[in-house]
Design a protein around this motif. Structure first.
Motif, PDB file in Angstrom:
ATOM      1  N   MET A   1       0.851  -1.191   0.000  1.00 26.48           N
ATOM      2  CA  MET A   1       0.000   0.000   0.000  1.00 26.48           C
ATOM      3  C   MET A   1       0.883   1.237   0.000  1.00 26.48           C
ATOM      4  SD  MET A   1      -2.940   1.118   2.725  1.00 26.48           S
ATOM      5  CE  MET A   1      -3.599  -0.532   2.733  1.00 26.48           C
ATOM      6  N   THR A   2       0.598   2.206  -0.812  1.00 24.28           N
ATOM      7  CA  THR A   2       1.406   3.406  -0.875  1.00 24.28           C
ATOM      8  C   THR A   2       1.131   4.277   0.332  1.00 24.28           C
ATOM      9  OG1 THR A   2      -0.266   4.585  -2.108  1.00 24.28           O
ATOM     10  CG2 THR A   2       1.355   3.377  -3.391  1.00 24.28           C
ATOM     11  N   ALA A   3       2.034   5.232   0.598  1.00 25.18           N
ATOM     12  CA  ALA A   3       1.906   6.082   1.776  1.00 25.18           C
ATOM     13  C   ALA A   3       0.672   6.961   1.704  1.00 25.18           C
ATOM     14  CB  ALA A   3       3.161   6.951   1.928  1.00 25.18           C
ATOM     15  N   GLU A   4       0.202   7.255   0.461  1.00 25.23           N
ATOM     16  CA  GLU A   4      -0.931   8.157   0.312  1.00 25.23           C
ATOM     17  C   GLU A   4      -2.255   7.492   0.674  1.00 25.23           C
ATOM     18  OE1 GLU A   4       1.361   7.700  -2.019  1.00 25.23           O
ATOM     19  OE2 GLU A   4       2.419   9.606  -1.889  1.00 25.23           O
ATOM     20  N   VAL A   5      -2.307   6.172   0.651  1.00 28.04           N
ATOM     21  CA  VAL A   5      -3.552   5.460   0.898  1.00 28.04           C
ATOM     22  C   VAL A   5      -3.788   5.351   2.406  1.00 28.04           C
ATOM     23  CG1 VAL A   5      -4.804   3.305   0.584  1.00 28.04           C
ATOM     24  CG2 VAL A   5      -3.345   4.183  -1.243  1.00 28.04           C
ATOM     25  N   SER A   6      -4.973   5.747   2.846  1.00 33.33           N
ATOM     26  CA  SER A   6      -5.279   5.724   4.271  1.00 33.33           C
ATOM     27  C   SER A   6      -5.353   4.296   4.774  1.00 33.33           C
ATOM     28  CB  SER A   6      -6.608   6.423   4.513  1.00 33.33           C
ATOM     29  OG  SER A   6      -7.009   6.248   5.847  1.00 33.33           O
ATOM     30  N   HIS A   7      -4.965   4.090   6.019  1.00 38.21           N
ATOM     31  CA  HIS A   7      -5.103   2.792   6.647  1.00 38.21           C
ATOM     32  C   HIS A   7      -6.423   2.668   7.381  1.00 38.21           C
ATOM     33  CE1 HIS A   7      -0.442   2.375   6.652  1.00 38.21           C
ATOM     34  NE2 HIS A   7      -0.974   2.013   5.521  1.00 38.21           N
ATOM     35  N   SER A   8      -7.283   3.694   7.257  1.00 38.57           N
ATOM     36  CA  SER A   8      -8.613   3.647   7.857  1.00 38.57           C
ATOM     37  C   SER A   8      -9.644   3.555   6.742  1.00 38.57           C
ATOM     38  CB  SER A   8      -8.876   4.906   8.700  1.00 38.57           C
ATOM     39  OG  SER A   8      -7.985   4.968   9.791  1.00 38.57           O
ATOM     40  N   PHE A   9     -10.612   2.680   6.922  1.00 37.16           N
ATOM     41  CA  PHE A   9     -11.621   2.450   5.890  1.00 37.16           C
ATOM     42  C   PHE A   9     -13.008   2.505   6.515  1.00 37.16           C
ATOM     43  CE2 PHE A   9      -7.740   0.400   4.601  1.00 37.16           C
ATOM     44  CZ  PHE A   9      -7.630   0.681   3.241  1.00 37.16           C
ATOM     45  N   LEU A  10     -13.958   2.984   5.730  1.00 31.78           N
ATOM     46  CA  LEU A  10     -15.341   3.091   6.164  1.00 31.78           C
ATOM     47  C   LEU A  10     -16.224   2.360   5.170  1.00 31.78           C
ATOM     48  CD1 LEU A  10     -17.552   4.361   8.005  1.00 31.78           C
ATOM     49  CD2 LEU A  10     -17.503   6.339   6.462  1.00 31.78           C
ATOM     50  N   LEU A  11     -17.065   1.470   5.665  1.00 35.03           N
ATOM     51  CA  LEU A  11     -17.998   0.725   4.822  1.00 35.03           C
ATOM     52  C   LEU A  11     -19.397   0.851   5.390  1.00 35.03           C
ATOM     53  CD1 LEU A  11     -15.262  -1.364   5.298  1.00 35.03           C
ATOM     54  CD2 LEU A  11     -16.335  -2.318   3.245  1.00 35.03           C
ATOM     55  N   LEU A 146     -16.041   0.371  10.606  1.00 39.50           N
ATOM     56  CA  LEU A 146     -14.778   1.100  10.571  1.00 39.50           C
ATOM     57  C   LEU A 146     -13.651   0.094  10.703  1.00 39.50           C
ATOM     58  CD1 LEU A 146     -15.862   3.770  13.216  1.00 39.50           C
ATOM     59  CD2 LEU A 146     -15.966   4.037  10.755  1.00 39.50           C
ATOM     60  N   VAL A 147     -12.757   0.103   9.744  1.00 42.49           N
ATOM     61  CA  VAL A 147     -11.627  -0.820   9.743  1.00 42.49           C
ATOM     62  C   VAL A 147     -10.345  -0.006   9.798  1.00 42.49           C
ATOM     63  CG1 VAL A 147     -10.448  -2.699   8.551  1.00 42.49           C
ATOM     64  CG2 VAL A 147     -12.942  -2.470   8.357  1.00 42.49           C
ATOM     65  N   THR A 148      -9.529  -0.280  10.802  1.00 43.75           N
ATOM     66  CA  THR A 148      -8.246   0.408  10.943  1.00 43.75           C
ATOM     67  C   THR A 148      -7.135  -0.626  10.838  1.00 43.75           C
ATOM     68  OG1 THR A 148      -9.226   2.053  12.421  1.00 43.75           O
ATOM     69  CG2 THR A 148      -6.830   1.890  12.400  1.00 43.75           C
ATOM     70  N   LEU A 149      -6.271  -0.447   9.847  1.00 40.27           N
ATOM     71  CA  LEU A 149      -5.166  -1.373   9.624  1.00 40.27           C
ATOM     72  C   LEU A 149      -3.875  -0.797  10.194  1.00 40.27           C
ATOM     73  CD1 LEU A 149      -5.872  -2.472   5.940  1.00 40.27           C
ATOM     74  CD2 LEU A 149      -6.760  -3.440   8.081  1.00 40.27           C
ATOM     75  N   SER A 150      -3.084  -1.665  10.826  1.00 41.99           N
ATOM     76  CA  SER A 150      -1.802  -1.259  11.402  1.00 41.99           C
ATOM     77  C   SER A 150      -0.698  -2.094  10.767  1.00 41.99           C
ATOM     78  CB  SER A 150      -1.801  -1.463  12.921  1.00 41.99           C
ATOM     79  OG  SER A 150      -2.835  -0.715  13.527  1.00 41.99           O
ATOM     80  N   PRO A 151      -0.103  -1.609   9.664  1.00 42.61           N
ATOM     81  CA  PRO A 151       0.942  -2.371   8.981  1.00 42.61           C
ATOM     82  C   PRO A 151       2.158  -2.595   9.874  1.00 42.61           C
ATOM     83  CG  PRO A 151       0.128  -0.575   7.603  1.00 42.61           C
ATOM     84  CD  PRO A 151      -0.410  -0.345   8.974  1.00 42.61           C
ATOM     85  N   PRO A 159      -1.014  -5.234   3.649  1.00 41.74           N
ATOM     86  CA  PRO A 159      -1.853  -4.025   3.609  1.00 41.74           C
ATOM     87  C   PRO A 159      -2.272  -3.657   2.194  1.00 41.74           C
ATOM     88  CG  PRO A 159       0.420  -3.494   4.222  1.00 41.74           C
ATOM     89  CD  PRO A 159       0.289  -4.964   4.292  1.00 41.74           C
ATOM     90  N   ASP A 160      -1.402  -3.916   1.200  1.00 42.35           N
ATOM     91  CA  ASP A 160      -1.779  -3.649  -0.185  1.00 42.35           C
ATOM     92  C   ASP A 160      -2.989  -4.481  -0.590  1.00 42.35           C
ATOM     93  OD1 ASP A 160       0.074  -1.740  -0.780  1.00 42.35           O
ATOM     94  OD2 ASP A 160       1.519  -3.121  -1.679  1.00 42.35           O
ATOM     95  N   ARG A 161      -2.917  -5.752  -0.317  1.00 41.67           N
ATOM     96  CA  ARG A 161      -3.982  -6.659  -0.760  1.00 41.67           C
ATOM     97  C   ARG A 161      -5.281  -6.430   0.012  1.00 41.67           C
ATOM     98  NH1 ARG A 161      -0.937 -12.544  -1.555  1.00 41.67           N
ATOM     99  NH2 ARG A 161       0.573 -11.852  -3.149  1.00 41.67           N
ATOM    100  N   LEU A 162      -5.172  -6.332   1.335  1.00 37.80           N
ATOM    101  CA  LEU A 162      -6.389  -6.156   2.119  1.00 37.80           C
ATOM    102  C   LEU A 162      -7.022  -4.795   1.832  1.00 37.80           C
ATOM    103  CD1 LEU A 162      -8.396  -7.238   4.090  1.00 37.80           C
ATOM    104  CD2 LEU A 162      -6.923  -6.529   5.989  1.00 37.80           C
ATOM    105  N   GLY A 163      -6.194  -3.763   1.696  1.00 36.76           N
ATOM    106  CA  GLY A 163      -6.725  -2.438   1.364  1.00 36.76           C
ATOM    107  C   GLY A 163      -7.436  -2.455   0.028  1.00 36.76           C
ATOM    108  N   ALA A 164      -6.841  -3.106  -0.973  1.00 33.36           N
ATOM    109  CA  ALA A 164      -7.465  -3.187  -2.295  1.00 33.36           C
ATOM    110  C   ALA A 164      -8.781  -3.967  -2.230  1.00 33.36           C
ATOM    111  CB  ALA A 164      -6.502  -3.852  -3.277  1.00 33.36           C
ATOM    112  N   ALA A 165      -8.799  -5.043  -1.429  1.00 31.77           N
ATOM    113  CA  ALA A 165     -10.021  -5.844  -1.306  1.00 31.77           C
ATOM    114  C   ALA A 165     -11.131  -5.039  -0.642  1.00 31.77           C
ATOM    115  CB  ALA A 165      -9.731  -7.115  -0.501  1.00 31.77           C
ATOM    116  N   LEU A 166     -10.790  -4.251   0.371  1.00 34.45           N
ATOM    117  CA  LEU A 166     -11.797  -3.416   1.036  1.00 34.45           C
ATOM    118  C   LEU A 166     -12.351  -2.367   0.074  1.00 34.45           C
ATOM    119  CD1 LEU A 166     -10.065  -2.955   4.505  1.00 34.45           C
ATOM    120  CD2 LEU A 166     -12.218  -4.163   4.088  1.00 34.45           C
ATOM    121  N   LEU A 167     -11.460  -1.751  -0.694  1.00 40.45           N
ATOM    122  CA  LEU A 167     -11.902  -0.755  -1.665  1.00 40.45           C
ATOM    123  C   LEU A 167     -12.810  -1.384  -2.720  1.00 40.45           C
ATOM    124  CD1 LEU A 167      -8.558   1.231  -2.166  1.00 40.45           C
ATOM    125  CD2 LEU A 167     -10.602   2.006  -0.950  1.00 40.45           C
ATOM    126  N   ALA A 168     -12.473  -2.603  -3.128  1.00 40.23           N
ATOM    127  CA  ALA A 168     -13.286  -3.291  -4.127  1.00 40.23           C
ATOM    128  C   ALA A 168     -14.675  -3.619  -3.597  1.00 40.23           C
ATOM    129  CB  ALA A 168     -12.580  -4.573  -4.570  1.00 40.23           C
TER     130      ALA A 168
END
Length: 508
Positions: A1-11, A146-151, A159-168
């Protein structure tokens, strides 16, 4: 996951984790704990300052958790009887809320059930690549997750894969506004200074009616807080809203018929009159520490006599105010005024009512500015207090006009002028406060039953010393008045007011 992508997600709603787990490839999703169900409250103050700043404060499991996009959650212990930020134990939430709204109490914006779980992403050797926390928060109105990821250092795939899956699966960044509208859709935004939108075709009558209608709404929005005595700012906002209504009636001369103007002024004055003593006492009690700091330590016990008397008087004054606000007479009067301004066809328009709002605004602003300059020209070291008070009132009316008509003026010209007035208004405010407090304290000392006997003598000595200090402070503020007026009335200010008031043919 790039630095610009938030580690907090809202669904929205709950999350189907089995579908997300399939997107992790050779990594595996595990949940560390059983799902925990807890009661929660979403807290903010009446002004909803956390909401406006993009934050969400959740209270659950005897703790407070502050959430905001792009930053890790901040948590600390709560306290059972914590009504205000100052009541909380030390911690990051206390520091932030005490700085944001020190005088406002916490209010529950939503409540319901919260499900908490934690997750890990591991490889086939059971090494942990990523940790996270899941909060599924639900009220009667809706649910969000609310999902908060701590790499963990050295691992980027998880974090790249899980973040992408959450966004999808429809996740987005943590947005306070979305959480509020989902969990508390019926909680409207409170705005103490309503901003109006004008098309440019309004008349002076239109602006007057709309402004008064808006501030009646602000008044009504604070009634329950005043009755519940939740915090002192409810009464403050209530009074300011009524004061601005009265200012419109006073400043917008000729917009309403003269008889109707007099009737409206009397009606709104009657609404405001019962609030004055409670507000005066609130100010004294809130400033107790400041008053104590002004006098030598040996005189502070004497001030306690006065503050104890103020606290007792406030209880009685507040009870009378609550009775007034709950009375049928009050409710009938303010409801009638509310209805009158909601349907203004019954008003009698004065000779200025049909004038273009823009032309009328420029005329009033210029007239008000000239009055300030005229009063200031006669202020010196020997000027009586009443003349300094007159300058303060003229400045306040000038600021109100700029606020009322701000949408009609170009760009941010009104805001710039108000900002330039700040130092002058601040020193005039301190001057007025000292004058009022001196008179009030002198009256208390000479008439109040508490100032009798041995403790009364002690109180009189302390109050006398305080009056002398306030007199010194008032003299110092008087000396600053003309300095700050000269700073406000700079060539730049004069040029901006001239440009503002000469538009579309207005003469300066």
């Amino acid at each position: 996951m790039t630095a610009e992508v938030s580690h907090s997600f809202l669904l929205d709603g709950a999350v189907e984790w089995s579908e997300i787990a399939t997107a992790l490839g050779d990594l595996r999703l595990e949940f560390d704990t059983e799902d925990t169900s807890l009661s929660f409250r979403m807290l903010d103050c009446h002004d909803q300052l956390l909401r406006k700043s993009g934050r969400v404060l959740l209270e659950f499991d005897d703790s407070l958790t502050m959430l905001a996009a792009g930053t890790p959650p901040q948590s600390q212990a709560t306290a059972e009887a914590a009504r205000f930020p100052a009541d909380l134990p030390e911690g990051p939430v206390k520091r932030l809320t005490e700085k944001t709204f020190p005088l406002r109490c916490f209010l529950a914006m939503a409540s319901g059930t919260l499900h908490r779980n934690s997750l890990r992403v591991v490889d086939d050797e059971a090494k942990t690549h990523l940790r996270g926390e899941i909060l599924t928060v639900g009220s009667d109105a809706g649910h969000v997750t609310l999902v908060t990821l701590s790499p963990l250092r050295g691992y980027s795939r998880a974090p790249d894969r899980l973040g992408a899956a959450l966004l999808a699966h429809g996740a987005g960044p943590l947005e306070a506004e979305h959480i509020f509208t989902t969990l508390a859709p019926n909680v409207t935004r409170y705005v103490a200074k309503p901003k109006m939108r004008f098309s440019g075709h309004e008349t002076a009558f239109d602006v007057a009616v709309e402004t008064i209608r808006n501030y009646i709404a602000v008044t009504r929005a604070n009634e329950s807080g005043v009755i519940g005595d939740l915090d002192t700012e409810f009464l403050h906002d209530y009074r300011v809203a009524l004061r601005k209504v009265r200012s419109v009636l006073s400043l917008f001369k000729g917009v309403f018929g003269s008889v109707q103007t007099a009737e409206l002024k009397a009606a709104f004055s009657d609404l405001m009159a019962p609030t004055g003593r409670v507000r005066d006492l609130d100010v004294y009690l809130m400033d107790r520490a400041a008053y104590d700091a002004l006098v030598p330590e040996q005189l502070r016990p004497g001030l306690s006599v006065m503050f104890d008397a103020f606290a007792a008087e406030r209880d009685g004054a507040q009870a009378k105010l609550v009775k007034h606000l709950k009375s049928k007479a009050y409710q009938k009067k303010i409801s009638a005024l509310e209805e009158q301004f909601a349907h203004p066809d019954g008003f009698v328009r004065g000779e200025a009512g049909g004038l273009s709002a823009e032309a009328y605004a420029r005329k009033l602003v210029l007239k008000s500015y000239r009055k300030i300059c005229k009063i200031a020209a006669h202020i010196g070291d020997d000027t009586v207090d009443e003349d300094v008070h007159e300058l303060r009132i003229a400045c306040k009316k000038f600021r109100y006009l700029l606020e009322f008509f701000a949408p009609l003026f170009p760009g941010k010209s009104a805001k710039r002028l108000i900002k330039r007035m700040k130092a002058l208004q601040d020193t005039l405010g301190v001057f007025n406060d000292c004058s009022v407090q001196k008179d009030s304290l002198a009256t208390f000392m000479s008439t109040h039953p508490a100032v009798t006997g041995a403790r009364g003598l002690e109180a009189a000595q302390s109050i006398g010393a305080l009056i002398a200090i306030l007199d010194q402070r008032q003299r110092a503020e008087r000396a600053r008045v003309m300095t700050y007026f000269d700073q406000f009335n700079s060539a730049e200010t004069r040029a901006e007011i001239k440009a503002l008031c000469q538009r579309k043919g207005a003469a300066a």
